[in-house]
Design a protein around this motif. Structure first.
Motif, short mmCIF file in Angstrom:
data_model
loop_
_atom_site.label_atom_id
_atom_site.label_comp_id
_atom_site.label_asym_id
_atom_site.label_seq_id
_atom_site.Cartn_x
_atom_site.Cartn_y
_atom_site.Cartn_z
N LEU A 1 49.94 -0.39 12.50
CA LEU A 1 50.64 -1.11 11.73
C LEU A 1 51.16 -2.48 12.73
O LEU A 1 51.34 -2.28 13.76
N ASP A 2 51.25 -3.71 12.04
CA ASP A 2 51.48 -4.91 12.79
C ASP A 2 53.09 -4.66 12.90
O ASP A 2 53.51 -3.83 12.49
N GLY A 3 53.56 -5.49 13.94
CA GLY A 3 55.09 -5.45 14.26
C GLY A 3 56.13 -5.47 13.37
O GLY A 3 57.01 -4.62 13.37
N GLU A 4 56.12 -6.44 12.37
CA GLU A 4 56.90 -6.40 11.09
C GLU A 4 56.96 -5.45 10.40
O GLU A 4 57.99 -4.70 9.85
N SER A 5 55.76 -4.78 10.02
CA SER A 5 55.49 -3.76 9.08
C SER A 5 56.09 -2.20 9.83
O SER A 5 56.82 -1.65 9.13
N TYR A 6 55.59 -2.26 11.18
CA TYR A 6 56.35 -1.09 11.67
C TYR A 6 58.12 -1.11 11.77
O TYR A 6 58.51 -0.14 11.52
N ALA A 7 58.31 -2.14 12.03
CA ALA A 7 60.21 -2.34 12.08
C ALA A 7 60.62 -2.15 10.60
O ALA A 7 61.68 -1.53 10.77
N ILE A 8 60.00 -2.67 9.63
CA ILE A 8 60.40 -2.13 8.35
C ILE A 8 60.39 -0.77 7.99
O ILE A 8 61.31 0.00 7.55
N ILE A 9 59.32 -0.20 8.33
CA ILE A 9 59.09 1.51 8.04
C ILE A 9 60.18 2.20 9.08
O ILE A 9 60.76 3.14 8.63
N ASP A 10 60.15 1.45 10.26
CA ASP A 10 61.09 2.37 11.24
C ASP A 10 62.60 2.18 10.55
O ASP A 10 63.39 3.10 10.85
N ALA A 11 63.02 0.87 10.29
CA ALA A 11 64.57 0.84 9.92
C ALA A 11 64.82 1.62 8.63
O ALA A 11 65.85 1.98 8.48
N LEU A 12 63.77 1.55 7.74
CA LEU A 12 64.10 2.29 6.26
C LEU A 12 63.78 3.84 6.53
O LEU A 12 64.77 4.43 5.63
N ILE A 13 62.85 4.11 7.20
CA ILE A 13 62.60 5.65 7.10
C ILE A 13 62.73 6.41 8.29
O ILE A 13 63.14 7.59 8.55
N LEU A 14 62.24 5.79 9.39
CA LEU A 14 62.07 6.45 10.66
C LEU A 14 63.24 6.78 11.50
O LEU A 14 63.49 7.72 12.12
N ALA A 15 64.01 5.53 11.39
CA ALA A 15 65.01 5.60 12.53
C ALA A 15 66.27 6.78 11.93
O ALA A 15 66.28 6.91 10.83
N GLN A 16 67.01 7.00 13.13
CA GLN A 16 67.96 7.96 12.84
C GLN A 16 69.31 7.33 12.09
O GLN A 16 69.61 7.80 11.16
N ASP A 17 69.47 6.06 12.37
CA ASP A 17 70.36 5.31 11.48
C ASP A 17 69.60 4.18 10.62
O ASP A 17 69.61 2.91 11.03
N ARG A 18 69.17 4.93 9.41
CA ARG A 18 68.55 4.06 8.71
C ARG A 18 69.30 3.14 7.85
O ARG A 18 70.44 3.17 7.82
N LYS A 19 68.48 1.97 7.50
CA LYS A 19 69.05 0.83 6.82
C LYS A 19 68.82 0.78 5.45
O LYS A 19 67.71 1.32 5.30
N SER A 20 69.52 0.39 4.76
CA SER A 20 69.28 -0.01 3.07
C SER A 20 68.16 -1.07 3.06
O SER A 20 68.39 -1.86 4.03
N GLU A 21 67.70 -1.12 1.92
CA GLU A 21 66.59 -2.38 1.75
C GLU A 21 67.49 -3.54 1.66
O GLU A 21 66.83 -4.59 2.32
N ARG A 22 68.87 -3.58 1.08
CA ARG A 22 69.37 -4.66 1.19
C ARG A 22 69.98 -5.20 2.58
O ARG A 22 69.83 -6.44 2.60
N ASP A 23 70.32 -4.38 3.37
CA ASP A 23 70.80 -4.61 4.78
C ASP A 23 69.41 -5.01 5.37
O ASP A 23 69.72 -6.19 6.05
N LEU A 24 68.40 -4.73 5.17
CA LEU A 24 67.06 -5.04 6.10
C LEU A 24 66.93 -6.46 5.45
O LEU A 24 66.53 -7.38 6.12
N ALA A 25 66.79 -6.73 4.36
CA ALA A 25 66.57 -7.98 3.42
C ALA A 25 67.35 -9.09 3.95
O ALA A 25 66.97 -10.21 4.56
N SER A 26 68.78 -8.73 4.16
CA SER A 26 69.49 -9.85 4.70
C SER A 26 69.17 -10.03 6.16
O SER A 26 69.27 -11.08 6.69
N GLU A 27 68.99 -8.99 6.84
CA GLU A 27 68.56 -9.26 8.08
C GLU A 27 67.17 -10.15 8.53
O GLU A 27 67.24 -10.77 9.60
N PHE A 28 66.18 -9.83 7.54
CA PHE A 28 65.24 -10.72 7.54
C PHE A 28 64.98 -11.80 6.78
O PHE A 28 64.11 -12.61 6.90
#
Length: 178
Positions: free
Chosen positions: A121-148
């Protein structure tokens, strides 16, 4: 509550002929360190210690050693990372000790294929999947949207597109590993 110690009045007695004597810890220690204690066996039952035959002691010791071994193994079970490396932790799996060799081989192939797919995956795609699914402290789509600086709907669509891509890459990687 103090530990209780039970010894045979006659160490050679067996069965219903056994007469028990209760002694204190000091007397028990003196017995163990004296010539009279040589060749006598005792089973530790936490709250009390009881004299036993050599065969009974060996059976108890074997079972206790096995139980201690199993407890030590349980305490040493480690979480295995699904994927490691530069991208950080992508989640953990607990190994299934009861899995068959075939299941373990298939799981290994899937983990390898998923790791390769994530690394593709490219960096941005990986960051999205990591933040939403893989990370221990997952983010919501809404939180990630405001971040990006995107809409929640855009993040949702992007996530689904990335997951489809990952699925294709995993299937492709799985086939090439077999």
């Amino acid at each position: 509550m103090a530990k209780q110690y039970y010894i045979k009045r006659d160490p050679s007695a067996i069965g219903s002929d056994i007469e028990w004597a209760a002694i204190n810890g000091k007397e028990f220690y003196q017995l163990l360190t004296s010539p009279a204690g040589k060749g006598r066996y005792f089973i530790d039952m936490d709250e009390f210690m009881i004299e036993a035959t050599e065969a009974e002691y060996k059976d108890w010791r074997k079972e206790k050693d096995h139980s201690d071994y199993l407890q030590a193994q349980e305490s040493q079970v480690q979480l295995l990372p699904l994927c490691g490396g530069e991208n950080g932790s992508q989640g953990d799996l607990i190994p299934d000790m009861a899995a068959s060799t075939e299941e373990q081989a298939m799981a290994s192939i899937l983990r390898k294929a998923l790791k390769e797919a994530l690394n593709a995956l490219d960096g941005e795609s990986y960051a999205i999947i990591d933040a939403l699914i893989l990370a221990q402290d997952r983010k919501s789509e809404r939180d990630l949207a405001s971040e990006f600086g995107l809409s929640q709907n855009a993040v949702h669509k992007r996530k689904n597109k990335i997951l489809k891509t990952l699925k294709l890459l995993v299937v492709k990687g799985e086939k090439s590993s077999q």
